[in-house]
Motif scaffolding. Structure first.
Motif, PDB file in Angstrom:
ATOM      1  N   ARG A 119      -2.373   5.525   8.972  1.00  0.00           N
ATOM      2  CA  ARG A 119      -2.773   5.342  10.377  1.00  0.00           C
ATOM      3  C   ARG A 119      -2.139   4.102  11.003  1.00  0.00           C
ATOM      4  O   ARG A 119      -2.298   3.862  12.193  1.00  0.00           O
ATOM      5  CB  ARG A 119      -4.291   5.284  10.497  1.00  0.00           C
ATOM      6  CG  ARG A 119      -4.989   6.567  10.038  1.00  0.00           C
ATOM      7  CD  ARG A 119      -6.491   6.440  10.164  1.00  0.00           C
ATOM      8  NE  ARG A 119      -6.878   6.095  11.503  1.00  0.00           N
ATOM      9  CZ  ARG A 119      -7.118   6.974  12.475  1.00  0.00           C
ATOM     10  NH1 ARG A 119      -7.047   8.252  12.234  1.00  0.00           N
ATOM     11  NH2 ARG A 119      -7.447   6.568  13.684  1.00  0.00           N
ATOM     12  N   HIS A 120      -1.462   3.293  10.207  1.00  0.00           N
ATOM     13  CA  HIS A 120      -0.735   2.148  10.777  1.00  0.00           C
ATOM     14  C   HIS A 120       0.645   2.619  11.225  1.00  0.00           C
ATOM     15  O   HIS A 120       1.215   3.526  10.639  1.00  0.00           O
ATOM     16  CB  HIS A 120      -0.550   1.047   9.727  1.00  0.00           C
ATOM     17  CG  HIS A 120      -1.837   0.451   9.247  1.00  0.00           C
ATOM     18  ND1 HIS A 120      -1.898  -0.786   8.665  1.00  0.00           N
ATOM     19  CD2 HIS A 120      -3.106   0.909   9.257  1.00  0.00           C
ATOM     20  CE1 HIS A 120      -3.147  -1.052   8.340  1.00  0.00           C
ATOM     21  NE2 HIS A 120      -3.898  -0.041   8.680  1.00  0.00           N
ATOM     22  N   LEU A 121       1.217   1.974  12.217  1.00  0.00           N
ATOM     23  CA  LEU A 121       2.550   2.381  12.657  1.00  0.00           C
ATOM     24  C   LEU A 121       3.651   1.708  11.855  1.00  0.00           C
ATOM     25  O   LEU A 121       4.700   2.290  11.616  1.00  0.00           O
ATOM     26  CB  LEU A 121       2.729   2.148  14.168  1.00  0.00           C
ATOM     27  CG  LEU A 121       2.299   3.392  14.972  1.00  0.00           C
ATOM     28  CD1 LEU A 121       0.799   3.492  15.091  1.00  0.00           C
ATOM     29  CD2 LEU A 121       2.975   3.447  16.321  1.00  0.00           C
ATOM     30  N   VAL A 122       3.426   0.456  11.441  1.00  0.00           N
ATOM     31  CA  VAL A 122       4.432  -0.211  10.608  1.00  0.00           C
ATOM     32  C   VAL A 122       4.113   0.107   9.148  1.00  0.00           C
ATOM     33  O   VAL A 122       2.997  -0.152   8.691  1.00  0.00           O
ATOM     34  CB  VAL A 122       4.422  -1.738  10.836  1.00  0.00           C
ATOM     35  CG1 VAL A 122       5.490  -2.413   9.984  1.00  0.00           C
ATOM     36  CG2 VAL A 122       4.622  -2.062  12.303  1.00  0.00           C
ATOM     37  N   PRO A 123       5.076   0.696   8.424  1.00  0.00           N
ATOM     38  CA  PRO A 123       4.790   1.154   7.059  1.00  0.00           C
ATOM     39  C   PRO A 123       4.366   0.017   6.132  1.00  0.00           C
ATOM     40  O   PRO A 123       4.807  -1.125   6.265  1.00  0.00           O
ATOM     41  CB  PRO A 123       6.104   1.771   6.588  1.00  0.00           C
ATOM     42  CG  PRO A 123       7.100   1.585   7.665  1.00  0.00           C
ATOM     43  CD  PRO A 123       6.451   0.961   8.846  1.00  0.00           C
ATOM     44  N   MET A 124       3.488   0.376   5.192  1.00  0.00           N
ATOM     45  CA  MET A 124       2.866  -0.611   4.318  1.00  0.00           C
ATOM     46  C   MET A 124       3.542  -0.620   2.933  1.00  0.00           C
ATOM     47  O   MET A 124       3.118  -1.348   2.042  1.00  0.00           O
ATOM     48  CB  MET A 124       1.376  -0.228   4.201  1.00  0.00           C
ATOM     49  CG  MET A 124       0.403  -1.271   3.776  1.00  0.00           C
ATOM     50  SD  MET A 124       0.395  -2.787   4.737  1.00  0.00           S
ATOM     51  CE  MET A 124      -0.226  -2.219   6.293  1.00  0.00           C
ATOM     52  N   ASP A 125       4.627   0.176   2.766  1.00  0.00           N
ATOM     53  CA  ASP A 125       5.220   0.395   1.434  1.00  0.00           C
ATOM     54  C   ASP A 125       5.495  -0.889   0.658  1.00  0.00           C
ATOM     55  O   ASP A 125       5.113  -1.022  -0.500  1.00  0.00           O
ATOM     56  CB  ASP A 125       6.537   1.178   1.550  1.00  0.00           C
ATOM     57  CG  ASP A 125       6.358   2.471   2.311  1.00  0.00           C
ATOM     58  OD1 ASP A 125       5.236   2.675   2.849  1.00  0.00           O
ATOM     59  OD2 ASP A 125       7.301   3.266   2.387  1.00  0.00           O
ATOM     60  N   ARG A 126       6.159  -1.851   1.313  1.00  0.00           N
ATOM     61  CA  ARG A 126       6.553  -3.044   0.559  1.00  0.00           C
ATOM     62  C   ARG A 126       5.336  -3.851   0.094  1.00  0.00           C
ATOM     63  O   ARG A 126       5.377  -4.523  -0.928  1.00  0.00           O
ATOM     64  CB  ARG A 126       7.502  -3.914   1.379  1.00  0.00           C
ATOM     65  CG  ARG A 126       6.852  -4.749   2.466  1.00  0.00           C
ATOM     66  CD  ARG A 126       7.843  -5.778   3.003  1.00  0.00           C
ATOM     67  NE  ARG A 126       7.237  -6.676   3.961  1.00  0.00           N
ATOM     68  CZ  ARG A 126       7.748  -6.949   5.165  1.00  0.00           C
ATOM     69  NH1 ARG A 126       8.872  -6.408   5.556  1.00  0.00           N
ATOM     70  NH2 ARG A 126       7.124  -7.796   5.967  1.00  0.00           N
ATOM     71  N   VAL A 127       4.241  -3.735   0.848  1.00  0.00           N
ATOM     72  CA  VAL A 127       3.020  -4.455   0.479  1.00  0.00           C
ATOM     73  C   VAL A 127       2.396  -3.805  -0.755  1.00  0.00           C
ATOM     74  O   VAL A 127       2.033  -4.471  -1.728  1.00  0.00           O
ATOM     75  CB  VAL A 127       2.013  -4.457   1.647  1.00  0.00           C
ATOM     76  CG1 VAL A 127       0.741  -5.177   1.268  1.00  0.00           C
ATOM     77  CG2 VAL A 127       2.653  -5.072   2.885  1.00  0.00           C
ATOM     78  N   LEU A 128       2.298  -2.486  -0.711  1.00  0.00           N
ATOM     79  CA  LEU A 128       1.692  -1.759  -1.828  1.00  0.00           C
ATOM     80  C   LEU A 128       2.505  -1.972  -3.094  1.00  0.00           C
ATOM     81  O   LEU A 128       1.960  -2.143  -4.191  1.00  0.00           O
ATOM     82  CB  LEU A 128       1.604  -0.266  -1.495  1.00  0.00           C
ATOM     83  CG  LEU A 128       0.753   0.053  -0.263  1.00  0.00           C
ATOM     84  CD1 LEU A 128       0.734   1.551   0.028  1.00  0.00           C
ATOM     85  CD2 LEU A 128      -0.664  -0.455  -0.445  1.00  0.00           C
ATOM     86  N   GLU A 129       3.798  -1.976  -2.924  1.00  0.00           N
ATOM     87  CA  GLU A 129       4.680  -2.211  -4.071  1.00  0.00           C
ATOM     88  C   GLU A 129       4.432  -3.599  -4.661  1.00  0.00           C
ATOM     89  O   GLU A 129       4.285  -3.763  -5.864  1.00  0.00           O
ATOM     90  CB  GLU A 129       6.125  -2.109  -3.599  1.00  0.00           C
ATOM     91  CG  GLU A 129       7.091  -1.595  -4.647  1.00  0.00           C
ATOM     92  CD  GLU A 129       8.417  -1.269  -3.975  1.00  0.00           C
ATOM     93  OE1 GLU A 129       9.351  -2.058  -4.183  1.00  0.00           O
ATOM     94  OE2 GLU A 129       8.475  -0.274  -3.226  1.00  0.00           O
ATOM     95  N   ALA A 130       4.349  -4.609  -3.773  1.00  0.00           N
ATOM     96  CA  ALA A 130       4.190  -5.993  -4.226  1.00  0.00           C
ATOM     97  C   ALA A 130       2.889  -6.206  -4.994  1.00  0.00           C
ATOM     98  O   ALA A 130       2.849  -6.984  -5.943  1.00  0.00           O
ATOM     99  CB  ALA A 130       4.264  -6.943  -3.036  1.00  0.00           C
ATOM    100  N   VAL A 131       1.804  -5.546  -4.557  1.00  0.00           N
ATOM    101  CA  VAL A 131       0.542  -5.749  -5.281  1.00  0.00           C
ATOM    102  C   VAL A 131       0.355  -4.708  -6.384  1.00  0.00           C
ATOM    103  O   VAL A 131      -0.655  -4.729  -7.087  1.00  0.00           O
ATOM    104  CB  VAL A 131      -0.697  -5.716  -4.344  1.00  0.00           C
ATOM    105  CG1 VAL A 131      -0.631  -6.833  -3.332  1.00  0.00           C
ATOM    106  CG2 VAL A 131      -0.824  -4.373  -3.658  1.00  0.00           C
ATOM    107  N   GLY A 132       1.309  -3.813  -6.524  1.00  0.00           N
ATOM    108  CA  GLY A 132       1.229  -2.799  -7.579  1.00  0.00           C
ATOM    109  C   GLY A 132       0.112  -1.803  -7.332  1.00  0.00           C
ATOM    110  O   GLY A 132      -0.563  -1.368  -8.270  1.00  0.00           O
ATOM    111  N   ALA A 133      -0.111  -1.459  -6.061  1.00  0.00           N
ATOM    112  CA  ALA A 133      -1.186  -0.505  -5.745  1.00  0.00           C
ATOM    113  C   ALA A 133      -0.633   0.922  -5.751  1.00  0.00           C
ATOM    114  O   ALA A 133       0.529   1.133  -5.473  1.00  0.00           O
ATOM    115  CB  ALA A 133      -1.788  -0.809  -4.389  1.00  0.00           C
TER     116      ALA A 133
END
Ligand code: SF4
Ligand code: SF4
Ligand code: FES
Lengths: 316, 293
Positions: free
Chosen positions: B279-293
């Motif tokens: 539901r966010h417009l700016v993708p969260m991919d790099r964040v999820l990757e960084a925290v290993g989620a």
């Protein structure tokens, strides 16, 4: 005996165009304001240091500046308090923000005075003058109590976020004075003032950052005055005259019909043209689940709210 | 278990449902019970105050009174709701005659009068105190893995301090405490308490987009992986309008933006489906990757 380093913004246009900083050390004791410090530096260390001041007692409004980045009256701000508040031994002194420096701590206040004048900051009564004075009740005067305390120091402009983004924004103190007269029972220009204050760069351009209320040394609360001017604009039939007014009106419609914000109303109502042409943005929002729900929300006991909307009288 | 009357505000219930869903999921983990307020209205968002000030006050006191009837304080997840409710609360608590006249209106329409006994707090305030952080600790957070997080407060949770009063508006530290406690790194920058522009984004888009530029560009320059905000309106301005801000300011930010409970959720390992980053417009991919989620 306390010792403080003053790190002061310098600009001496008759010598060079450079903006730079200069440090001075001072020993001092007892009550010692930022203005005391600057005046002693002028006297003892550097006669070229320029500052604007007059009353030295927080009433003329000349000496607003920034101490460690926070806008204050130099004559009202104790050096030891600033150091304690920021946990520093150094005090940085800068001119107020959102104005062009003329020399050191002195800024060009012309735009401020132009905006002040633009709101017609004086009484314009209607009809012939009465034989004796125009009497105002205590209650009616109480309403203008805060706005009447303004000393035109411009501390409220220094960190105004709307002004930073739009130099034409009329701004907090001018609107405080606007309400000071629009709200005065002796004034005959309420309708004209409502129009004058609510165009482009006007009341609806305030972004509600609340810096003016936070910084005003006199408790004027200019943002509250802006709010009251919005209220007067509604009373004077301007609720559909500007995108900002229609934005507020959409909240009232939502309130009456469901008790909660209805986004289906908000966007097209505020700016029908943009809502029509900004299709790519709208599609993007829809893709991410941010499309307004076609079924408006309805709170329980909505009747109470609808009755309140009918009953409650405004007393601006 | 601490019980609160839950006042999510309109945006969290509609445009930003992910905020409401994450909060509801998180609450029991933090020993909080959220009681719904089915008859509460919108706070007016400053807009009703700007059109009809007395009506704003009456509607907000009506909300306060509903929580009082439930015998609990109000918990919010929005800066603007917090300011509007707290301001109304302060106005009537400090002026008995004003409270009386507001109550007269309430009683006339069959609503309960307010006695002035409850408080309004924001999830950030509740969770960033020592006791709040201890609640997080108890959950044994898996942490943020050194994620560089830019705290973004916005305006109305800090100013005016006479109404908000939780922390010094010029040196706020609650988000920093939380980020550090969750194993993130703080990406500090000056504009963290400047305006996102949202209140005027529909009526004065170009002015508003210049305002959000300050925090977006500075957090990017501070090397942040992500921004976090306690306010869904700030979130819309920073996330949904970010591409527009990039166009208006001829630059790129690429700054994903988390709602406050999502930051906690990432550290506690809440299921991504609940936090609904789509539901966010700016993708969260790099964040999820960084925290290993
Ligand atoms: S409103 Fe306050 S801060 Fe602004 S000019 Fe007047 S006294 Fe100064
Ligand atoms: S609240 Fe409005 S007038 Fe006051 S400083 Fe912020 S933008 Fe300027
Ligand atoms: S010198 Fe007059 S207000 Fe400071």
């Amino acid at each position: 005996m306390a010792k403080t380093t003053f790190d002061i913004f310098r600009y001496q246009p008759d010598v060079s165009d450079a903006h730079y900083r200069q440090s001075y050390d001072l020993e001092h004791e007892g009550d010692f304001t930022i203005l005391d410090a600057i005046l002693r530096l002028q006297d003892e260390q550097d006669g070229t240091l320029a500052v604007r001041y007059s009353c030295r007692s927080a009433i003329c409004g000349s000496c607003a500046c920034k101490a460690n980045g926070k806008t204050v009256l130099a004559c009202m701000s104790q050096v030891e308090d600033v150091k304690k508040e920021f946990g520093t031994e150094t005090v940085q002194v800068d001119p107020i923000g959102n104005f062009a420096p003329l020399k050191d701590l002195i800024v060009d206040m012309d735009p401020f005075w132009q905006k002040f004048k633009s709101v017609k900051p004086y009484l314009i009564p209607d009809g012939p003058a009465p034989e004796k004075e125009r009497i105002v009740s205590k209650e009616d005067m109480q309403k203008l109590f805060r706005e009447s305390a303004c000393i035109l120091c411009a501390a409220c402009y220094s960190e105004c976020n709307s002004l930073a983004a739009d130099p034409e924004f009329v701004g907090p103190a001018a609107f405080a004075w606007g309400y000071r007269f629009a709200g005065d029972v002796r004034d005959g220009q309420r309708k004209q003032r409502a129009k004058l204050y609510t165009g482009e760069h006007g009341v609806w351009d305030c972004t509600r950052c609340m810096y003016c209320n936070e910084r005003c040394p006199k408790g004027v609360n200019p943002r509250d005055a802006i709010e009251k001017l919005g209220g007067i604009a509604f009373q004077e039939g301007r609720s559909m005259k500007d995108a900002g007014a229609r934005h507020a009106k959409a909240f009232l419609i939502s309130m009456r019909t469901g008790g909660k914000l209805n986004e289906t109303v908000l966007v097209p109502f505020t700016d029908p043209v943009k809502a029509h042409f900004d299709i790519p943005f709208a599609l993007q929002m829809i893709r991410h689940g941010k499309a307004p729900s076609p079924i408006p929300h309805r709170i329980q006991k909505l009747k109470e709210v609808q009755k309140l909307m009918k009953n409650v009288k405004e007393t601006i | 278990m601490r019980r609160f009357a839950y006042y999510p505000g309109c945006i969290a219930e509609f445009s930003s449902k992910e905020l409401d869903a994450t909060t509801k999921h998180l609450a029991p983990m933090l020993d909080i019970e959220l009681l719904p307020m089915p008859a509460a209205t919108c706070c007016g968002a400053g807009d009703i105050a700007e059109a009809k000030p007395n009506l704003y006050l009456t509607l907000n006191v009506r909300i306060l009174s509903q929580a009082e009837e439930m015998g609990v304080d109000i918990l919010t997840i929005c800066n603007v709701c917090t300011l509007n409710l707290r301001r109304a609360n302060k106005m009537v608590k400090e002026d008995a005659r004003l409270l009386e006249s507001v109550n007269e209106e309430l009683v006339k329409v069959g609503a309960r009068p307010y006695e002035g006994t409850i408080d309004v707090t924001h999830l950030l305030w509740y969770i960033s105190t020592e006791e709040g952080l201890a609640l997080l600790e108890k959950q044994g957070p898996k942490g943020l893995n050194g994620l560089r997080v830019a705290p973004y407060y916005g305006c109305q949770l800090l100013r005016p301090s006479s109404v908000m009063g939780f922390e010094d508006p010029d040196k706020p530290q609650s988000l920093e405490r939380l980020i550090t406690a969750l194993g993130g790194e703080v990406a500090d920058y000056e504009a963290k308490s400047s305006c996102c522009g949202f209140p005027i984004i529909l009526a004065r888009e170009q002015v508003a987009l210049k305002e959000s530029h300050n925090a977006l560009s500075q957090s990017r320059d501070a090397g942040a992986d992500v921004m976090v905000t306690p306010c869904p309106l700030c979130h819309l301005a920073m996330d949904a309008y970010q591409r527009k801000a990039e166009a208006a300011n001829a630059t790129e930010y690429n700054m994903p933006v988390l709602h406050l409970p999502q930051l906690i959720g990432l550290a506690l390992g809440i299921d991504n489906k609940i936090m609904d980053f789509k539901r966010h417009l700016v993708p969260m991919d790099r964040v999820l990757e960084a925290v290993g989620a």
